[in-house]
Design an enzyme around this catalytic site. Sequence first.
Site, PDB file in Angstrom:
ATOM      1  N   THR A  91       0.863  -1.196   0.000  1.00 18.43           N
ATOM      2  CA  THR A  91       0.000   0.000   0.000  1.00 18.43           C
ATOM      3  C   THR A  91       0.891   1.235   0.000  1.00 18.43           C
ATOM      4  O   THR A  91       1.736   1.395   0.881  1.00 18.43           O
ATOM      5  CB  THR A  91      -0.904  -0.021   1.252  1.00 18.43           C
ATOM      6  OG1 THR A  91      -1.672  -1.226   1.212  1.00 18.43           O
ATOM      7  CG2 THR A  91      -1.829   1.172   1.285  1.00 18.43           C
ATOM      8  N   PHE A 115      -6.654  -6.386  -1.128  1.00 21.89           N
ATOM      9  CA  PHE A 115      -7.725  -6.051  -0.181  1.00 21.89           C
ATOM     10  C   PHE A 115      -7.963  -7.158   0.844  1.00 21.89           C
ATOM     11  O   PHE A 115      -8.995  -7.178   1.489  1.00 21.89           O
ATOM     12  CB  PHE A 115      -9.028  -5.770  -0.937  1.00 21.89           C
ATOM     13  CG  PHE A 115      -8.917  -4.608  -1.889  1.00 21.89           C
ATOM     14  CD1 PHE A 115      -8.916  -3.308  -1.406  1.00 21.89           C
ATOM     15  CD2 PHE A 115      -8.792  -4.808  -3.252  1.00 21.89           C
ATOM     16  CE1 PHE A 115      -8.799  -2.228  -2.264  1.00 21.89           C
ATOM     17  CE2 PHE A 115      -8.688  -3.737  -4.127  1.00 21.89           C
ATOM     18  CZ  PHE A 115      -8.689  -2.438  -3.635  1.00 21.89           C
ATOM     19  N   LEU A 116      -7.022  -8.086   0.970  1.00 21.54           N
ATOM     20  CA  LEU A 116      -7.302  -9.244   1.821  1.00 21.54           C
ATOM     21  C   LEU A 116      -7.283  -8.913   3.316  1.00 21.54           C
ATOM     22  O   LEU A 116      -6.666  -7.954   3.755  1.00 21.54           O
ATOM     23  CB  LEU A 116      -6.313 -10.361   1.515  1.00 21.54           C
ATOM     24  CG  LEU A 116      -4.813 -10.059   1.507  1.00 21.54           C
ATOM     25  CD1 LEU A 116      -4.233 -10.015   2.877  1.00 21.54           C
ATOM     26  CD2 LEU A 116      -4.123 -11.104   0.650  1.00 21.54           C
ATOM     27  N   ASN A 172      -9.801   1.578   2.974  1.00 16.32           N
ATOM     28  CA  ASN A 172      -9.400   1.368   4.372  1.00 16.32           C
ATOM     29  C   ASN A 172      -9.851   2.506   5.288  1.00 16.32           C
ATOM     30  O   ASN A 172     -10.256   2.264   6.429  1.00 16.32           O
ATOM     31  CB  ASN A 172      -7.876   1.161   4.468  1.00 16.32           C
ATOM     32  CG  ASN A 172      -7.523  -0.304   4.233  1.00 16.32           C
ATOM     33  OD1 ASN A 172      -8.409  -1.121   3.994  1.00 16.32           O
ATOM     34  ND2 ASN A 172      -6.256  -0.635   4.289  1.00 16.32           N
ATOM     35  N   LEU A 214     -19.369  -3.460  11.550  1.00 16.24           N
ATOM     36  CA  LEU A 214     -20.469  -2.949  12.378  1.00 16.24           C
ATOM     37  C   LEU A 214     -20.346  -3.403  13.835  1.00 16.24           C
ATOM     38  O   LEU A 214     -21.190  -3.057  14.658  1.00 16.24           O
ATOM     39  CB  LEU A 214     -21.830  -3.402  11.817  1.00 16.24           C
ATOM     40  CG  LEU A 214     -22.263  -2.814  10.471  1.00 16.24           C
ATOM     41  CD1 LEU A 214     -23.689  -3.253  10.130  1.00 16.24           C
ATOM     42  CD2 LEU A 214     -22.195  -1.292  10.467  1.00 16.24           C
ATOM     43  N   GLY A 225      -8.347  -1.220  14.529  1.00 13.63           N
ATOM     44  CA  GLY A 225      -6.947  -1.571  14.797  1.00 13.63           C
ATOM     45  C   GLY A 225      -6.397  -2.442  13.701  1.00 13.63           C
ATOM     46  O   GLY A 225      -6.736  -2.255  12.537  1.00 13.63           O
ATOM     47  N   CYS A 228      -3.432  -2.533   9.177  1.00 13.28           N
ATOM     48  CA  CYS A 228      -3.525  -1.545   8.088  1.00 13.28           C
ATOM     49  C   CYS A 228      -4.347  -0.284   8.376  1.00 13.28           C
ATOM     50  O   CYS A 228      -3.969   0.798   7.914  1.00 13.28           O
ATOM     51  CB  CYS A 228      -4.082  -2.223   6.837  1.00 13.28           C
ATOM     52  SG  CYS A 228      -2.939  -3.431   6.149  1.00 13.28           S
ATOM     53  N   LYS A 231      -2.465   2.703  10.098  1.00 12.39           N
ATOM     54  CA  LYS A 231      -1.350   3.209   9.267  1.00 12.39           C
ATOM     55  C   LYS A 231      -1.859   3.873   7.999  1.00 12.39           C
ATOM     56  O   LYS A 231      -1.351   4.923   7.597  1.00 12.39           O
ATOM     57  CB  LYS A 231      -0.389   2.036   8.993  1.00 12.39           C
ATOM     58  CG  LYS A 231      -0.073   1.718   7.565  1.00 12.39           C
ATOM     59  CD  LYS A 231       0.901   0.576   7.469  1.00 12.39           C
ATOM     60  CE  LYS A 231       0.575  -0.375   6.343  1.00 12.39           C
ATOM     61  NZ  LYS A 231       0.500   0.193   5.025  1.00 12.39           N
TER      62      LYS A 231
HETATM   63  N1  NAD Z   1      -1.599  -7.446   5.896  1.00 14.55           N
HETATM   64  C1  NAD Z   1      -2.628  -7.128   5.128  1.00 14.55           C
HETATM   65  O1  NAD Z   1      -3.741  -7.592   5.380  1.00 14.55           O
HETATM   66  C2  NAD Z   1      -2.443  -6.221   3.932  1.00 14.55           C
HETATM   67  C3  NAD Z   1      -3.498  -6.071   3.035  1.00 14.55           C
HETATM   68  C4  NAD Z   1      -3.331  -5.265   1.932  1.00 14.55           C
HETATM   69  C5  NAD Z   1      -2.127  -4.585   1.739  1.00 14.55           C
HETATM   70  N2  NAD Z   1      -1.106  -4.722   2.629  1.00 14.55           N
HETATM   71  C6  NAD Z   1       0.130  -3.988   2.369  1.00 14.55           C
HETATM   72  O2  NAD Z   1       1.088  -4.885   1.816  1.00 14.55           O
HETATM   73  C7  NAD Z   1       2.424  -4.551   2.247  1.00 14.55           C
HETATM   74  C8  NAD Z   1       3.048  -5.734   2.929  1.00 14.55           C
HETATM   75  O3  NAD Z   1       2.262  -6.052   4.055  1.00 14.55           O
HETATM   76  P1  NAD Z   1       2.325  -7.478   4.753  1.00 14.55           P
HETATM   77  O4  NAD Z   1       1.209  -7.503   5.712  1.00 14.55           O
HETATM   78  O5  NAD Z   1       2.444  -8.565   3.745  1.00 14.55           O
HETATM   79  O6  NAD Z   1       3.714  -7.335   5.535  1.00 14.55           O
HETATM   80  P2  NAD Z   1       4.542  -8.531   6.204  1.00 14.55           P
HETATM   81  O7  NAD Z   1       5.350  -7.884   7.274  1.00 14.55           O
HETATM   82  O8  NAD Z   1       3.643  -9.670   6.559  1.00 14.55           O
HETATM   83  O9  NAD Z   1       5.500  -9.017   5.014  1.00 14.55           O
HETATM   84  C9  NAD Z   1       6.467  -8.214   4.439  1.00 14.55           C
HETATM   85  C10 NAD Z   1       7.666  -9.078   4.104  1.00 14.55           C
HETATM   86  O10 NAD Z   1       8.611  -8.268   3.416  1.00 14.55           O
HETATM   87  C11 NAD Z   1       9.924  -8.611   3.875  1.00 14.55           C
HETATM   88  N3  NAD Z   1      10.800  -7.480   3.574  1.00 14.55           N
HETATM   89  C12 NAD Z   1      10.982  -6.324   4.258  1.00 14.55           C
HETATM   90  N4  NAD Z   1      11.834  -5.505   3.601  1.00 14.55           N
HETATM   91  C13 NAD Z   1      12.194  -6.159   2.473  1.00 14.55           C
HETATM   92  C14 NAD Z   1      13.048  -5.838   1.377  1.00 14.55           C
HETATM   93  N5  NAD Z   1      13.665  -4.661   1.299  1.00 14.55           N
HETATM   94  N6  NAD Z   1      13.204  -6.767   0.392  1.00 14.55           N
HETATM   95  C15 NAD Z   1      12.567  -7.961   0.458  1.00 14.55           C
HETATM   96  N7  NAD Z   1      11.750  -8.322   1.469  1.00 14.55           N
HETATM   97  C16 NAD Z   1      11.549  -7.422   2.451  1.00 14.55           C
HETATM   98  C17 NAD Z   1       9.740  -8.917   5.338  1.00 14.55           C
HETATM   99  O11 NAD Z   1      10.801  -9.726   5.838  1.00 14.55           O
HETATM  100  C18 NAD Z   1       8.386  -9.641   5.327  1.00 14.55           C
HETATM  101  O12 NAD Z   1       8.553 -11.035   5.168  1.00 14.55           O
HETATM  102  C19 NAD Z   1       2.245  -3.317   3.130  1.00 14.55           C
HETATM  103  O13 NAD Z   1       2.406  -2.161   2.355  1.00 14.55           O
HETATM  104  C20 NAD Z   1       0.800  -3.424   3.605  1.00 14.55           C
HETATM  105  O14 NAD Z   1       0.250  -2.187   3.946  1.00 14.55           O
HETATM  106  C21 NAD Z   1      -1.247  -5.537   3.712  1.00 14.55           C
END
Ligand code: NAD
Length: 276
Positions: A91, A115-116, A172, A214, A225, A228, A231
């Site tokens: 994101t 969007f998961l 979000n 809701l 909370g 996401c 943030k």
């Molecule tokens: N968690 C959710 O439900 C969700 C949903 C939609 C979008 N997002 C977005 O997706 C992105 C990732 O979120 P996430 O929840 O998967 O995070 P996460 O922490 O679960 O996974 C991120 C991974 O990236 C790795 N990493 C960190 N820096 C790195 C680099 N420079 N090179 C390679 N690997 C690296 C970490 O070790 C980790 O394994 C964020 O921007 C988040 O906002 C998350």
Amino acid sequence: MQQKIGVIGIGMVGAPVARYFEEIRGLKRKEGLFLFDTDPKKNFSDDINQADIVFVSVPTPPASDGSSDLSALESVFKKLVENKIVVIKSTVPPGTTENFQKKYRMHKILFNPEFLDAKFNWEQFIKPNRQIIGSTAESEDVSGLILSLLPDAPFKSEIGATEAELVKYASNVHYARKVNLVNVIASLAEKLGANYADIRQAMAADYRIGNSHLDPNFGGYRGFGGHCLPKDTLALIASLEAAGLREEADLIKKDYDYNGKLLKEQGLTWEDIRIK
Ligand SMILES: NC(=O)c1ccc[n+]([C@@H]2O[C@H](COP(=O)([O-])OP(=O)(O)OC[C@H]3O[C@@H](n4cnc5c(N)ncnc54)[C@H](O)[C@@H]3O)[C@@H](O)[C@H]2O)c1
């Protein structure tokens, strides 16, 4: 010839992407599928530069001013050589994909919002209700290709990268505001001795409102909370401020502060509810 796929950042978002290309699309590790993560415990250190199309899902945490820290994403771009198709799934604030496109002209860069929900990341990744590909002028010609590679969805859209980035924040922050409204109504119901459960059920029956977000006690506490919503609310405030939209920023900041108040009343901090 089949395109070689890379996935960088194998976490909540990246893991289902990797699993999908391996299990559903039948790509073989280190032949058609290359995985990379900086966490040595995860043990994904394939040569990502062998991939033609790279999906990036590295963290974009809040910087000290609330805007998004894009340093992990920047380090990914520094690592990629030659001409690749790079699909950002992290994101990122509106304008980020365009900025990277200007800086790394050799690549075609796109944004594909995810969007998961953390709890059902695999199920929701393979059965999304919307699949949105945002492209730049330089990457528009491969937008259809990326859409064709990803799981099908009832709603599909190929739009501009900045529009797609805004869709993610709009969603979000909408959920966050909805949680606040629900807490406002639940608080008033409590004061009046009214049963919020009855109100909730009737609200959910309105298709314009729907059943999600809701529950004022979702996750066992009042307020929004998780990983996401806080943030992304902060990041939208920072984007609004950067665009000179001060009153709009103040409006969303009220939401953030109201949630902070709810947490404080329960003896919780933002850190407590950031746990996935
Ligand atoms: N968690 C959710 O439900 C969700 C949903 C939609 C979008 N997002 C977005 O997706 C992105 C990732 O979120 P996430 O929840 O998967 O995070 P996460 O922490 O679960 O996974 C991120 C991974 O990236 C790795 N990493 C960190 N820096 C790195 C680099 N420079 N090179 C390679 N690997 C690296 C970490 O070790 C980790 O394994 C964020 O921007 C988040 O906002 C998350």
